[in-house]
Scaffold this active site. Structure first.
Site, short mmCIF file in Angstrom:
data_model
loop_
_atom_site.label_atom_id
_atom_site.label_comp_id
_atom_site.label_asym_id
_atom_site.label_seq_id
_atom_site.Cartn_x
_atom_site.Cartn_y
_atom_site.Cartn_z
N CYS A 2 -0.23 9.53 146.10
CA CYS A 2 -1.55 10.14 146.38
C CYS A 2 -2.60 9.45 145.70
CB CYS A 2 -1.36 11.59 145.47
SG CYS A 2 0.14 12.46 145.96
N ARG A 27 -4.72 6.53 150.74
CA ARG A 27 -3.44 6.74 150.09
C ARG A 27 -2.88 8.10 150.33
NH1 ARG A 27 -1.96 3.50 145.23
NH2 ARG A 27 -0.58 5.36 144.93
N TRP A 75 -0.75 13.30 149.41
CA TRP A 75 0.27 12.92 150.27
C TRP A 75 1.55 13.53 149.81
CZ3 TRP A 75 0.36 10.58 154.92
CH2 TRP A 75 1.75 10.32 155.38
N ASN A 99 0.37 11.95 140.29
CA ASN A 99 0.95 11.26 141.47
C ASN A 99 2.37 10.93 140.87
OD1 ASN A 99 -1.09 10.73 142.76
ND2 ASN A 99 -1.48 8.65 142.39
N GLY A 100 3.33 11.07 141.83
CA GLY A 100 4.69 10.53 141.56
C GLY A 100 5.75 11.66 141.70
N GLU A 484 14.72 -5.27 165.82
CA GLU A 484 13.54 -4.84 165.02
C GLU A 484 12.75 -5.99 164.90
OE1 GLU A 484 12.05 -2.40 164.41
OE2 GLU A 484 10.82 -2.88 162.65
N LYS A 488 8.97 -6.47 166.00
CA LYS A 488 7.74 -6.66 165.18
C LYS A 488 7.07 -8.02 165.66
CE LYS A 488 7.35 -3.88 163.23
NZ LYS A 488 8.20 -2.56 162.81
N GLU A 491 5.00 -6.95 169.06
CA GLU A 491 3.90 -6.13 168.77
C GLU A 491 2.59 -6.65 167.86
OE1 GLU A 491 4.31 -2.06 166.76
OE2 GLU A 491 5.61 -3.08 165.29
N HIS A 507 27.02 -13.41 178.61
CA HIS A 507 27.06 -12.45 179.79
C HIS A 507 25.62 -12.77 180.52
CE1 HIS A 507 30.89 -11.01 178.58
NE2 HIS A 507 30.31 -10.99 177.59
N LYS A 606 -0.77 4.51 166.04
CA LYS A 606 0.03 4.80 164.79
C LYS A 606 1.05 5.60 165.27
CE LYS A 606 2.09 4.19 161.12
NZ LYS A 606 2.68 3.03 160.97
C1 F6R Z 1 6.81 -0.29 165.47
C2 F6R Z 1 6.59 1.38 165.42
C3 F6R Z 1 7.07 1.99 166.63
C4 F6R Z 1 7.21 3.36 165.76
C5 F6R Z 1 7.58 4.63 166.96
C6 F6R Z 1 8.07 5.81 166.25
O1 F6R Z 1 6.44 -0.87 164.55
O2 F6R Z 1 5.78 1.68 164.36
O3 F6R Z 1 7.87 1.52 167.06
O4 F6R Z 1 8.34 3.39 165.10
O5 F6R Z 1 6.28 4.77 167.57
O6 F6R Z 1 7.16 6.49 165.48
P1 F6R Z 1 7.45 7.55 164.68
O7 F6R Z 1 8.72 6.96 163.69
O8 F6R Z 1 6.48 8.01 164.09
O9 F6R Z 1 8.39 8.51 165.28
#
Ligand code: F6R
Length: 611
Positions: A2, A27, A75, A99-100, A484, A488, A491, A507, A606
């Site tokens: 927070c 934050r 948060w 915070n914490g 993963e 990364k 994307e 295969h 996001k």
């Molecule tokens: C990749 C990424 C996305 C999320 C996906 C699910 O870096 O951020 O693949 O992991 O959109 O999002 P959440 O976890 O918020 O359901």
């Protein structure tokens, strides 16, 4: 995570506090509040659920003023976002922001309730202010009451207090949560982060753990809590501009979040591990022994990076709990009419708690009578509210679109769930639980070590940034980490990358290998090591370039030492966390060198909340 701001000085404090909050909104942003001691020496508190604009609106209707005050943007970690749970919390003459995480808040709350104290929120923070009021009434001395209160708290805190009985005082303390003092003429500022106070001063004192600071209009005294000794540190001059400061000096939020991971992991496990009893407890999961005994099958369902966490968890849960686990992409699960009943546990995993496919999968589970639980980062999100029980990852707000700290905290939450489940159902001895908890305690240090020693990753980024395709290979619980790592890179750097189970190479995908295809291999000691070495030889026989993350010493067969990054700090089930870090950094550095928008890659949002 927070944001905190405090002010004591000659000027009107309201705008200073609100400006500070605006600079800290990154934050945390699910509720906010402000408390000031007014000219009549009375506390005035205004709080609001939602973004800061809600609080601003309320302040217009109900203007408050004063020259001493505190403010907070939240948060949520305990208690869902609401006005009642927003800070500041008040008791008697005190208003407090925090915070914490207070780990022993439940025991303290019980003790205070037994004495007839009443609580208005579900937060751990309110316990601190009620405790302070009790101590103050006992000892009659403000400073001593603060010391007594702090000594009773277990966990982490940065807190700031105003007291209408002492309108010319501001008190603050910290333990494992950042807090700084800003100095300018006769003004004193307190803040959880530098950006909050940059418009007013660059002279800053960083408080240490277990220090308390008593501020009056004449000056301040910093005291070490354990021995009461005074500390007189020299102020630092901060040379960040406000944007750098918001990212704590990092170039991008993604990088900041990568480096926040050891802290986020600690916050995630400390809220559910009882280190004295050597036990894992999930108070909000709603999954008791009788129910665990009934469960015959587990479905783990998620999207993107969260889906990769689910894939790792399949190994953990099947390995430790010996119960079958199916892992599904939420978008597929919701449309394939899955067979669910009251012997099934459906566990959805989501950072945001808002992803449309994951929400729909959860609804499907609820409609079909499965037991539905969630692992979520955002308290009070749709998924957290819909599920019949929740485990929260305490990653704090993830601003960068590419998920990093949410992923590693999900892995830790899932590891703890597997341990809890196995212990509850008699599959794991007390000794083994203790050993696994010990491994977890060592994890943040191991993460720090990897994150502090990544020069080689930067060199790889420079050398391979212009390649068009990448392959990531691994086996066992590291296989999802290969997926993963590839995600990364795709994307944020827009390089085509594929993750593969190394055993699948023969295969089909082996046809892709040539000198233009860097192949990242993830090698852990143990039963799969030799098989991975065979895969590496297959790649080398086709002129493929091998880059390796390798546990133990570099291996000559893998190739030249400069193509190997040693992850020498592994552990049985937590290796996936450690192996993730260099891959996040590789993707980050490649993206920066290619000039992409790291925090906001093209075509991505996001959380994907649209059906
Ligand atoms: C990749 C990424 C996305 C999320 C996906 C699910 O870096 O951020 O693949 O992991 O959109 O999002 P959440 O976890 O918020 O359901």
């Amino acid at each position: 995570m927070c944001g905190i701001v405090g002010y004591l000085g000659p000027d009107e404090g309201r705008d200073i506090l609100m400006n500070g909050l605006a600079r800290l909104e990154y934050r945390g942003y699910d509720s906010a509040g402000i408390a000031m001691v007014g000219p009549d020496c009375r506390l005035q508190i205004v709080r609001s659920e939602g973004k800061l604009s809600g609080l601003q609106g309320k302040l217009k209707a109900n203007p408050i003023s004063g020259t001493v005050g505190v403010a907070h943007t939240r948060w949520a970690t305990h208690g869902r976002p609401s006005e009642q749970n927003a800070h500041p919390h008040r008791c008697g003459p005190f208003a407090l922001v925090h915070n914490g995480i207070i780990e022993n808040y439940a025991a303290l709350k019980e003790e205070l309730q037994a004495e007839g104290r009443r609580f208005e929120s579900q937060t751990d923070t309110e316990v601190i202010v009620v405790l302070l009021d009790r101590e103050w009434r006992r000892v009659g001395d403000y400073q001593q009451a603060v010391r007594n209160t702090l000594k009773k708290l277990k966990g982490s805190y940065a807190l700031v207090i105003v007291n209408e009985e002492e309108p010319n005082a501001l008190v603050a303390a910290r333990k494992e949560s950042p807090l700084i003092l800003g100095l300018a003429d006769s003004s004193f500022f307190l803040a959880s982060d530098v950006p909050a106070i940059l418009p007013y001063t660059r002279r800053v004192v960083y408080l240490n753990d277990e220090e308390v600071i008593f501020i009056s209009r004449e000056g301040y005294r910093i005291e070490s809590l354990p021995d009461g000794k005074e500390r007189t540190p020299k102020p630092h001059l901060v040379d960040w501009n406000p944007i750098m400061a918001e990212k704590a000096g990092y170039k991008h939020f993604m990088l900041k979040e990568i480096y926040e991971q050891p802290r986020a992991v600690i916050d995630t496990f400390r809220s559910v591990v009882d280190f004295e009893a050597k036990e894992v407890r999930f108070p909000e999961l709603n999954l008791d022994r009788a129910l665990l005994d009934r469960i015959e099958r587990v479905f783990l369902v998620a999207c993107g990076t969260s889906y990769h966490a689910a894939l790792v968890a399949k190994y953990m849960i099947e390995g430790l709990c010996r119960i079958p686990v199916e892992v599904d992409l939420a978008s597929e699960f919701r449309s394939r009419d899955p067979i669910l009943n009251d012997r099934v546990l459906l566990l959805v995993i989501s950072q945001s708690g808002e992803t449309a496919d994951t929400r729909a999968a959860l609804k499907e589970g609820l409609d079909k009578g499965a037991h539905c639980r969630a692992i979520v980062n955002v308290v009070g999100s749709s998924i957290a509210r819909m599920a019949q029980g929740v485990i929260y990852t305490h990653a704090g707000p993830e601003i960068g679109v590419a998920s990093t700290k949410a992923f590693t905290t999900q892995l830790v939450a899932l590891y703890l769930l597997a341990i809890h489940w196995a212990a509850q159902t008699g599959k794991l001895s007390g000794e083994s639980v203790e050993r696994y908890i010990q491994e977890l305690l060592e994890l943040p240090g191991k993460m720090e070590k990897i994150l502090s020693d990544v020069a080689r990753i930067g060199i790889w980024a420079k050398k391979y940034k212009d390649y068009k395709d990448f392959l990531y290979l691994a086996r066992g619980p590291l296989y999802p980490i290969a997926l993963e790592g590839a995600l990364k890179l795709k994307e944020i750097s827009y390089i085509h990358a594929e993750g593969y189970a190394a055993g699948e190479m023969k295969h089909g995908p082996i046809a892709l290998i040539d000198a233009e295809m860097p192949v990242m291999v993830l090698l852990k000691r143990g039963p799969l090591y030799e098989k991975m070495i065979s895969n590496i030889q297959e790649v080398k026989a086709r002129d493929g370039v091998i880059l390796a993350l390798i546990e133990g010493e570099p291996n000559e067969i893998v190739g030249p030492a400069e193509n190997q990054f040693v992850v020498n700090l592994s552990s049985e089930w937590l290796s996936p966390v450690l192996f993730s870090l260099p891959l996040q950094l590789l993707a980050y550095h490649v993206a920066v060198l290619r000039g992409t928008d790291v925090d906001q890659p093209r075509n991505l949002a996001k959380s994907v909340t649209v059906e």
